[in-house]
Design an enzyme around this catalytic site. Structure first.
Site, PDB file in Angstrom:
ATOM      1  N   ARG A 162       0.819  -1.225   0.000  1.00 37.29           N
ATOM      2  CA  ARG A 162       0.000   0.000   0.000  1.00 37.29           C
ATOM      3  C   ARG A 162       0.855   1.278   0.000  1.00 37.29           C
ATOM      4  O   ARG A 162       0.478   2.288   0.612  1.00 37.29           O
ATOM      5  CB  ARG A 162      -0.941   0.042   1.204  1.00 37.29           C
ATOM      6  CG  ARG A 162      -2.035  -0.980   1.171  1.00 37.29           C
ATOM      7  CD  ARG A 162      -2.941  -0.816  -0.053  1.00 37.29           C
ATOM      8  NE  ARG A 162      -4.192  -1.520   0.135  1.00 37.29           N
ATOM      9  CZ  ARG A 162      -4.363  -2.808  -0.144  1.00 37.29           C
ATOM     10  NH1 ARG A 162      -3.361  -3.506  -0.642  1.00 37.29           N
ATOM     11  NH2 ARG A 162      -5.531  -3.380   0.051  1.00 37.29           N
ATOM     12  N   SER A 235     -10.504   0.153   3.305  1.00 39.83           N
ATOM     13  CA  SER A 235      -9.701  -0.005   4.532  1.00 39.83           C
ATOM     14  C   SER A 235      -9.199   1.364   4.980  1.00 39.83           C
ATOM     15  O   SER A 235      -8.557   2.062   4.198  1.00 39.83           O
ATOM     16  CB  SER A 235      -8.482  -0.875   4.257  1.00 39.83           C
ATOM     17  OG  SER A 235      -8.868  -2.127   3.767  1.00 39.83           O
ATOM     18  N   GLU A 331      -4.348   4.259   6.151  1.00 43.71           N
ATOM     19  CA  GLU A 331      -4.071   3.947   4.749  1.00 43.71           C
ATOM     20  C   GLU A 331      -4.592   5.083   3.860  1.00 43.71           C
ATOM     21  O   GLU A 331      -4.029   5.378   2.818  1.00 43.71           O
ATOM     22  CB  GLU A 331      -4.759   2.628   4.378  1.00 43.71           C
ATOM     23  CG  GLU A 331      -4.254   2.024   3.096  1.00 43.71           C
ATOM     24  CD  GLU A 331      -5.336   1.394   2.273  1.00 43.71           C
ATOM     25  OE1 GLU A 331      -5.928   2.096   1.427  1.00 43.71           O
ATOM     26  OE2 GLU A 331      -5.584   0.190   2.453  1.00 43.71           O
TER      27      GLU A 331
HETATM   28  N1  EPU Z   1     -11.267  -9.720  10.497  1.00 48.49           N
HETATM   29  C1  EPU Z   1     -11.798  -9.473  11.765  1.00 48.49           C
HETATM   30  N2  EPU Z   1     -12.877  -8.648  11.868  1.00 48.49           N
HETATM   31  C2  EPU Z   1     -13.470  -8.062  10.786  1.00 48.49           C
HETATM   32  C3  EPU Z   1     -12.948  -8.329   9.504  1.00 48.49           C
HETATM   33  C4  EPU Z   1     -11.832  -9.147   9.375  1.00 48.49           C
HETATM   34  O1  EPU Z   1     -11.305  -9.988  12.768  1.00 48.49           O
HETATM   35  O2  EPU Z   1     -14.431  -7.295  10.995  1.00 48.49           O
HETATM   36  C5  EPU Z   1     -10.044 -10.548  10.379  1.00 48.49           C
HETATM   37  C6  EPU Z   1     -10.325 -11.991  10.060  1.00 48.49           C
HETATM   38  O3  EPU Z   1      -9.390 -12.773  10.757  1.00 48.49           O
HETATM   39  C7  EPU Z   1     -10.045 -12.060   8.560  1.00 48.49           C
HETATM   40  C8  EPU Z   1      -8.905 -11.074   8.428  1.00 48.49           C
HETATM   41  O4  EPU Z   1      -9.233 -10.036   9.351  1.00 48.49           O
HETATM   42  O5  EPU Z   1      -9.639 -13.333   8.161  1.00 48.49           O
HETATM   43  C9  EPU Z   1      -8.706 -10.509   7.048  1.00 48.49           C
HETATM   44  O6  EPU Z   1      -9.881  -9.836   6.610  1.00 48.49           O
HETATM   45  P1  EPU Z   1     -10.130  -9.540   5.053  1.00 48.49           P
HETATM   46  O7  EPU Z   1      -9.928 -10.766   4.276  1.00 48.49           O
HETATM   47  O8  EPU Z   1     -11.457  -8.850   4.931  1.00 48.49           O
HETATM   48  O9  EPU Z   1      -8.947  -8.571   4.625  1.00 48.49           O
HETATM   49  P2  EPU Z   1      -8.238  -7.345   5.332  1.00 48.49           P
HETATM   50  O10 EPU Z   1      -6.859  -7.730   5.700  1.00 48.49           O
HETATM   51  O11 EPU Z   1      -9.088  -6.762   6.400  1.00 48.49           O
HETATM   52  C10 EPU Z   1      -7.158  -6.489   3.097  1.00 48.49           C
HETATM   53  C11 EPU Z   1      -7.093  -5.197   2.326  1.00 48.49           C
HETATM   54  C12 EPU Z   1      -8.395  -4.958   1.561  1.00 48.49           C
HETATM   55  C13 EPU Z   1      -8.593  -6.100   0.600  1.00 48.49           C
HETATM   56  C14 EPU Z   1      -8.639  -7.425   1.405  1.00 48.49           C
HETATM   57  C15 EPU Z   1      -8.707  -8.641   0.532  1.00 48.49           C
HETATM   58  C16 EPU Z   1      -5.549  -3.790   3.570  1.00 48.49           C
HETATM   59  C17 EPU Z   1      -5.385  -2.603   4.445  1.00 48.49           C
HETATM   60  N3  EPU Z   1      -6.805  -4.089   3.229  1.00 48.49           N
HETATM   61  O12 EPU Z   1      -8.157  -6.307   4.098  1.00 48.49           O
HETATM   62  O13 EPU Z   1      -8.235  -3.771   0.792  1.00 48.49           O
HETATM   63  O14 EPU Z   1      -9.777  -5.959  -0.159  1.00 48.49           O
HETATM   64  O15 EPU Z   1      -7.424  -7.544   2.205  1.00 48.49           O
HETATM   65  O16 EPU Z   1      -7.489  -8.853  -0.116  1.00 48.49           O
HETATM   66  O17 EPU Z   1      -4.557  -4.415   3.182  1.00 48.49           O
HETATM   67  C18 EPU Z   1      -8.611  -1.416   0.743  1.00 48.49           C
HETATM   68  O18 EPU Z   1      -7.399  -1.283   0.671  1.00 48.49           O
HETATM   69  O19 EPU Z   1      -9.397  -0.427   0.739  1.00 48.49           O
HETATM   70  C19 EPU Z   1      -9.177  -2.759   0.853  1.00 48.49           C
HETATM   71  C20 EPU Z   1     -10.478  -2.968   1.022  1.00 48.49           C
END
Ligand code: EPU
Length: 335
Positions: A162, A235, A331
């Site tokens: 990012r 995010s 971010e």
């Molecule tokens: N989780 C929680 N609570 C929640 C949501 C998620 O505990 O409310 C935990 C769970 O363990 C889950 C993990 O977080 O397995 C990962 O969640 P998710 O797969 O939704 O991905 P993320 O790490 O929260 C990142 C990116 C997103 C992208 C997704 C999918 C960043 C900052 N964000 O989110 O990017 O769509 O992975 O690849 O790296 C963005 O940048 O705007 C964005 C949406």
């Protein structure tokens, strides 16, 4: 090229914050952009792209230059490789759909990411196992001060998680990007668990780029609020990266903490988990709050001010610091 005064930016930022720009101009060509940059009467100039990674916390003095330079074209390089050039004002998802229509693979995992093409390299957009840098060749940029046009290759862009050269140096405006895409489907990335689950729900065993795109669209629609309906900027924070010692300490205090290995000494923790554990998930404070399905997404339900959302983000940072001793870094760009 018409300069508008006292212009509301509400429609041009996905948080739907009603910030006012003293002066606003939409530029649709490189010539207009150069003209706008040359306007000496406005000391401060602010460049606006798709407005989807932006929190505006105050009215904007000076001139807002809204980049609306459009166009997409392709150059077939070989049986399997086509280069695509897209201009900064194009909508990112429209570019993904354009490529899918031509049978070009490589960015299907990045379906439905809000924002413009010009913003994509700034934070090296990424989702579901793919990042822009994986298909990136170069971008053309203009130097805000000298008006010189330059091509940055992938190395010069210094892409990271990012982040990029442009996130750290705001002296340049992205005009266009060039991507390397493939016709055949050998480069499908289905490593992300959610994609595998969605494909199996859809009963698809040999996915195509179209299936991956549909799976990603379904997952995003399920988890992330549509900015057209609820103001948000995806995010809000980056997922923090911690050392081996720190992850060991966290594991002993919080048995269920999820994490991913980045390399031997670096581990990425989902910020959403930290925020949820800190008790903020689904919390609503009048017009704004934390989304009910994804704790990493802050939302404006109606007419919150940018400063309300900023203060909420600071409260979250403080709570996460206190409980886990981890610094969450925003971010989104905050102005
Ligand atoms: N989780 C929680 N609570 C929640 C949501 C998620 O505990 O409310 C935990 C769970 O363990 C889950 C993990 O977080 O397995 C990962 O969640 P998710 O797969 O939704 O991905 P993320 O790490 O929260 C990142 C990116 C997103 C992208 C997704 C999918 C960043 C900052 N964000 O989110 O990017 O769509 O992975 O690849 O790296 C963005 O940048 O705007 C964005 C949406």
């Amino acid at each position: 090229m018409k300069i508008l005064t006292n212009f509301s930016l509400k429609k041009f930022n996905s948080f739907n914050i009603n910030a006012i720009a003293d002066n606003y101009v939409s530029v649709e060509s490189l010539e207009d952009l150069t003209k706008a940059l040359n306007l000496k009467e406005y000391k401060e100039k602010y460049i606006l792209g798709g407005g989807s990674n932006l929190l505006i916390t105050k009215d904007i003095k000076g001139l807002v230059i809204h980049i609306n330079i459009n166009g997409i074209h392709q150059e077939v390089k070989s049986n399997n490789v086509t280069e695509v050039v897209a201009y900064a004002g194009e909508n990112w998802h429209s570019l993904v759909l354009w490529c899918l229509k031509k049978g070009l693979g490589g960015i299907e995992n990045l379906s439905l990411i809000p924002g413009s093409v010009g913003a994509a390299p700034i934070q090296n957009i990424g989702a579901y196992g793919v990042e822009l840098k994986d298909v990136f060749i170069s971008c053309d940029v203009i130097n805000k001060e000298t008006r010189e046009i330059k091509t940055f290759d992938k190395k010069a862009c210094e892409f990271g998680y990012r982040t990029s050269f442009f996130k750290k140096n705001n002296g340049y405006i992205i005009i266009s990007i060039k991507l390397k895409l493939t016709h055949k489907e050998h480069n499908l990335n289905t490593s992300y668990k959610g994609i595998q689950e969605e494909l199996s729900n859809l009963n698809i065993k040999q996915p195509t780029i179209y299936d991956i795109s549909n799976a990603v669209i379904n997952i995003r629609k399920e988890k992330l609020p549509d900015p057209k309906k609820i103001g948000n900027s995806g995010s809000f924070f980056k997922n923090p990266i911690v050392s081996k010692n720190k992850i060991e300490e966290l594991k002993s205090n919080f048995k269920s903490i999820p994490f991913y290995t980045v390399d031997k000494n670096n581990y990425k923790i989902p910020a959403a988990w930290l925020i949820e554990k800190a008790g903020f998930k689904a919390k609503t404070y009048g017009d704004y709050g934390v989304h009910k399905d994804q704790a990493l997404v802050l939302v404006n339900y109606k007419s919150a001010r940018g400063s309300d959302i900023l203060n909420l983000s600071i409260s979250i940072q403080k709570a996460v610091k206190l409980i886990f001793n981890i610094d969450l870094e925003a971010e989104v760009n905050i102005i």
